[in-house]
Design an enzyme around this catalytic site. Structure first.
Site, PDB file in Angstrom:
ATOM      1  N   GLU A  92      -5.200  -8.841  -5.036  1.00 19.29           N
ATOM      2  CA  GLU A  92      -5.063  -8.839  -3.589  1.00 19.29           C
ATOM      3  C   GLU A  92      -5.893  -7.743  -2.930  1.00 19.29           C
ATOM      4  O   GLU A  92      -6.136  -6.696  -3.509  1.00 19.29           O
ATOM      5  CB  GLU A  92      -3.580  -8.668  -3.231  1.00 19.29           C
ATOM      6  CG  GLU A  92      -2.791  -9.880  -3.681  1.00 19.29           C
ATOM      7  CD  GLU A  92      -1.295  -9.764  -3.464  1.00 19.29           C
ATOM      8  OE1 GLU A  92      -0.683 -10.787  -3.153  1.00 19.29           O
ATOM      9  OE2 GLU A  92      -0.740  -8.668  -3.596  1.00 19.29           O
ATOM     10  N   CYS A 105      -8.035  -2.033   1.716  1.00 17.36           N
ATOM     11  CA  CYS A 105      -7.434  -1.574   0.469  1.00 17.36           C
ATOM     12  C   CYS A 105      -7.849  -2.540  -0.642  1.00 17.36           C
ATOM     13  O   CYS A 105      -7.551  -3.727  -0.586  1.00 17.36           O
ATOM     14  CB  CYS A 105      -5.914  -1.535   0.647  1.00 17.36           C
ATOM     15  SG  CYS A 105      -5.052  -1.007  -0.827  1.00 17.36           S
ATOM     16  N   CYS A 112      -2.239  -3.547 -14.428  1.00 19.70           N
ATOM     17  CA  CYS A 112      -2.481  -2.132 -14.704  1.00 19.70           C
ATOM     18  C   CYS A 112      -1.785  -1.793 -16.014  1.00 19.70           C
ATOM     19  O   CYS A 112      -0.685  -2.271 -16.279  1.00 19.70           O
ATOM     20  CB  CYS A 112      -1.925  -1.276 -13.565  1.00 19.70           C
ATOM     21  SG  CYS A 112      -2.277   0.487 -13.774  1.00 19.70           S
ATOM     22  N   CYS A 116       3.752   2.594 -14.241  1.00 24.18           N
ATOM     23  CA  CYS A 116       4.587   3.501 -13.451  1.00 24.18           C
ATOM     24  C   CYS A 116       5.868   2.756 -13.070  1.00 24.18           C
ATOM     25  O   CYS A 116       5.825   1.571 -12.708  1.00 24.18           O
ATOM     26  CB  CYS A 116       3.847   3.963 -12.200  1.00 24.18           C
ATOM     27  SG  CYS A 116       2.333   4.860 -12.597  1.00 24.18           S
ATOM     28  N   CYS A 119       6.253   0.763  -9.561  1.00 28.39           N
ATOM     29  CA  CYS A 119       5.105  -0.009  -9.054  1.00 28.39           C
ATOM     30  C   CYS A 119       5.147  -1.439  -9.565  1.00 28.39           C
ATOM     31  O   CYS A 119       5.250  -1.662 -10.772  1.00 28.39           O
ATOM     32  CB  CYS A 119       3.812   0.667  -9.500  1.00 28.39           C
ATOM     33  SG  CYS A 119       2.328  -0.274  -9.099  1.00 28.39           S
ATOM     34  N   CYS A 339       2.149  -0.951   0.256  1.00 25.86           N
ATOM     35  CA  CYS A 339       1.809  -0.265  -0.995  1.00 25.86           C
ATOM     36  C   CYS A 339       2.796  -0.623  -2.088  1.00 25.86           C
ATOM     37  O   CYS A 339       3.999  -0.602  -1.866  1.00 25.86           O
ATOM     38  CB  CYS A 339       1.912   1.249  -0.847  1.00 25.86           C
ATOM     39  SG  CYS A 339       1.020   1.901   0.505  1.00 25.86           S
TER      40      CYS A 339
HETATM   41  N1  SAH Z   1      -3.518   3.173  -9.682  1.00 27.10           N
HETATM   42  C1  SAH Z   1      -3.851   3.993  -8.588  1.00 27.10           C
HETATM   43  C2  SAH Z   1      -4.160   3.225  -7.324  1.00 27.10           C
HETATM   44  C3  SAH Z   1      -3.279   2.048  -6.968  1.00 27.10           C
HETATM   45  S1  SAH Z   1      -1.644   2.362  -6.467  1.00 27.10           S
HETATM   46  C4  SAH Z   1      -2.773   5.023  -8.327  1.00 27.10           C
HETATM   47  O1  SAH Z   1      -1.717   4.916  -8.930  1.00 27.10           O
HETATM   48  O2  SAH Z   1      -3.027   5.937  -7.570  1.00 27.10           O
HETATM   49  C5  SAH Z   1      -1.779   2.908  -4.766  1.00 27.10           C
HETATM   50  C6  SAH Z   1      -0.608   3.785  -4.324  1.00 27.10           C
HETATM   51  O3  SAH Z   1       0.597   3.027  -4.090  1.00 27.10           O
HETATM   52  C7  SAH Z   1      -0.245   4.832  -5.367  1.00 27.10           C
HETATM   53  O4  SAH Z   1      -0.018   6.080  -4.807  1.00 27.10           O
HETATM   54  C8  SAH Z   1       1.006   4.246  -5.925  1.00 27.10           C
HETATM   55  O5  SAH Z   1       1.748   5.201  -6.604  1.00 27.10           O
HETATM   56  C9  SAH Z   1       1.675   3.688  -4.691  1.00 27.10           C
HETATM   57  N2  SAH Z   1       2.784   2.798  -4.998  1.00 27.10           N
HETATM   58  C10 SAH Z   1       2.972   2.079  -6.131  1.00 27.10           C
HETATM   59  N3  SAH Z   1       4.137   1.381  -6.054  1.00 27.10           N
HETATM   60  C11 SAH Z   1       4.678   1.664  -4.856  1.00 27.10           C
HETATM   61  C12 SAH Z   1       5.869   1.210  -4.179  1.00 27.10           C
HETATM   62  N4  SAH Z   1       6.686   0.333  -4.730  1.00 27.10           N
HETATM   63  N5  SAH Z   1       6.109   1.687  -2.945  1.00 27.10           N
HETATM   64  C13 SAH Z   1       5.236   2.543  -2.364  1.00 27.10           C
HETATM   65  N6  SAH Z   1       4.101   2.989  -2.946  1.00 27.10           N
HETATM   66  C14 SAH Z   1       3.830   2.562  -4.179  1.00 27.10           C
HETATM   67 FE1  SF4 Z   2      -1.008   1.446 -12.134  1.00 24.23          FE
HETATM   68 FE2  SF4 Z   2       0.771   1.115 -10.188  1.00 24.23          FE
HETATM   69 FE3  SF4 Z   2       0.789   3.341 -11.659  1.00 24.23          FE
HETATM   70 FE4  SF4 Z   2      -1.210   2.925  -9.905  1.00 24.23          FE
HETATM   71  S1  SF4 Z   2       0.960   3.211  -9.416  1.00 24.23           S
HETATM   72  S2  SF4 Z   2      -1.384   3.661 -12.037  1.00 24.23           S
HETATM   73  S3  SF4 Z   2      -1.416   0.675 -10.061  1.00 24.23           S
HETATM   74  S4  SF4 Z   2       1.186   1.272 -12.413  1.00 24.23           S
END
Ligand code: SAH
Ligand code: SF4
Length: 361
Positions: A92, A105, A112, A116, A119, A339
């Site tokens: 997306e 974005c 990934c 995390c 996420c 996000c």
């Molecule tokens: N992998 C990279 C970039 C993609 S994630 C990273 O982790 O930085 C982009 C941002 O969205 C990151 O800061 C991530 O931690 C945040 N994010 C992920 N899941 C989220 C959620 N459920 N609610 C709000 N932000 C989230």
């Molecule tokens: Fe991957 Fe989501 Fe962690 Fe970013 S926040 S490194 S996209 S798992």
């Protein structure tokens, strides 16, 4: 197979035009302008290229962006495109219009590996890296959809690599795409307006500094190793002290004099006063701005969003200590474009247990 010109960065395109087609280097610049600046895919319409060159291009090359699978517009003007990247995978791209800027974005991977806990992309697992044409193609498609044309105004003023995936684990393609974003004959964005967001892969932060420094955002999300280990498995490999040292090194060459730390606010997990105090300690070590992100829920995440008053109090504590702190507005929620909600559809080809072990080793 024709060469997809969207896969070539500036140098590669020049090589293709000069060595491959026997043309002068300035033709590559013209071509780049047509393709990237004006969003033109049809060689026959590139009116200032010689007819003989256009004929050669038709036989040997194409301008092929990813396939558009859906186009959604949220009530607040946020727009989300779903791109089919083959074999059942989708990623997306989100456009966020604001009064004085328009931010795109962009995703860099289908899924990934880093898992995390909060996420939804991480929860789905990983399928593959996106190619250069799939990364820059998101900007290309969005520009076209938003009306790019010779003489038309540009609505995308900023790009953030904050979509699906970890950009620094798809380093080569990401850097090629970044170079096109910065190229005056392509998208002409300044380094300050292009941001890479990373979960904190220390050696790759150093490489980005050396090869293509742009604005840096780091997903912090926890102010101490014990909690960060739990939320972000990558921390077991690159703990906070090492991450903060790499941020300081990055700032030697960065186009901005601060790093943005992203901090997702998870109720009862990382939003206590004690955490704010620890963050203030971190901010004393690295010139930074804090960006608090209200957690965006997705099914079975196991987390909830910190209440609004808690976020306000947390932010006030940081600001009172002199740490510039903003709270990200949640945009595009009604189309799942906020996000961490970007899910696309990923055919996970990793086995989760293996993945976590690797990230932790
Ligand atoms: N992998 C990279 C970039 C993609 S994630 C990273 O982790 O930085 C982009 C941002 O969205 C990151 O800061 C991530 O931690 C945040 N994010 C992920 N899941 C989220 C959620 N459920 N609610 C709000 N932000 C989230
Ligand atoms: Fe991957 Fe989501 Fe962690 Fe970013 S926040 S490194 S996209 S798992």
């Amino acid at each position: 197979m024709p060469v997809n010109l969207l896969d070539l960065d500036g140098d590669q395109l020049t090589r293709f035009v000069v060595a491959g087609l026997g043309e002068k280097p300035f033709r590559a610049r013209q071509l780049k302008r047509w393709m990237h600046r004006f969003g033109e895919a049809d060689f026959s319409r590139m009116s200032d290229l010689a007819k003989s060159l256009r004929d050669k291009l038709v036989l040997t090359a194409s301008v092929t962006p990813p396939v558009l699978a859906a186009d959604n517009l949220a009530e607040d003007g946020t727009r989300k495109w779903l791109l089919d990247v083959g074999r059942g995978n989708a990623v997306e791209t989100v456009f966020i219009p604001e009064a004085e800027r328009g931010t795109l974005c962009v995703s860099t991977q289908a899924g990934c590996t880093l898992a995390c806990a909060f996420c939804s992309t991480g929860k789905q697992g990983f399928n593959r890296n996106l190619s250069v044409s799939e990364i820059i193609g998101q900007l290309w498609l969005a520009n076209r959809a938003l009306g790019a044309s010779p003489g038309g105004d540009r609505r995308i003023s900023n790009v953030v690599l904050m979509g699906m995936g970890e950009p620094l684990l798809n380093f080569e393609a990401t850097v090629s795409a970044l170079r096109l974003m910065l190229d005056d004959d392509a998208y002409g964005l300044s380094r300050r307006r292009v941001t890479v967001s990373t979960s904190g892969l220390v050696p790759m932060i150093d490489r980005l500094r050396d090869e293509c420094p742009v604005a840096l955002a780091v997903s912090l999300h926890a102010p101490n190793d014990a909690l960060r280990d739990r939320l972000m498995p990558i921390n077991r490999q690159y703990p906070l002290a090492e991450l903060l040292a790499s941020c300081r090194r990055y700032l030697d060459r960065a186009p901005r004099d601060f790093v943005t730390f992203e901090y997702v606010m998870l109720a009862g997990v990382n939003d206590a006063d004690e955490h704010a105090r620890e963050l203030i300690g971190i901010a004393a070590e690295v010139p930074c701005k804090m960006n608090l992100i209200p957690f965006n829920p997705f099914p079975d995440s196991g987390f909830t969003r910190s209440p609004r008053e808690v976020v306000r109090r947390f932010s006030e504590m940081l600001n009172a200590a002199g740490v510039v702190t903003t709270t990200r507005k949640t945009r595009g929620e009604d189309i799942d474009a906020a996000c961490g909600q970007l899910a696309g559809k990923i055919q996970d080809r990793t086995r989760r247990v293996l993945r976590i072990e690797r990230a932790a080793s």
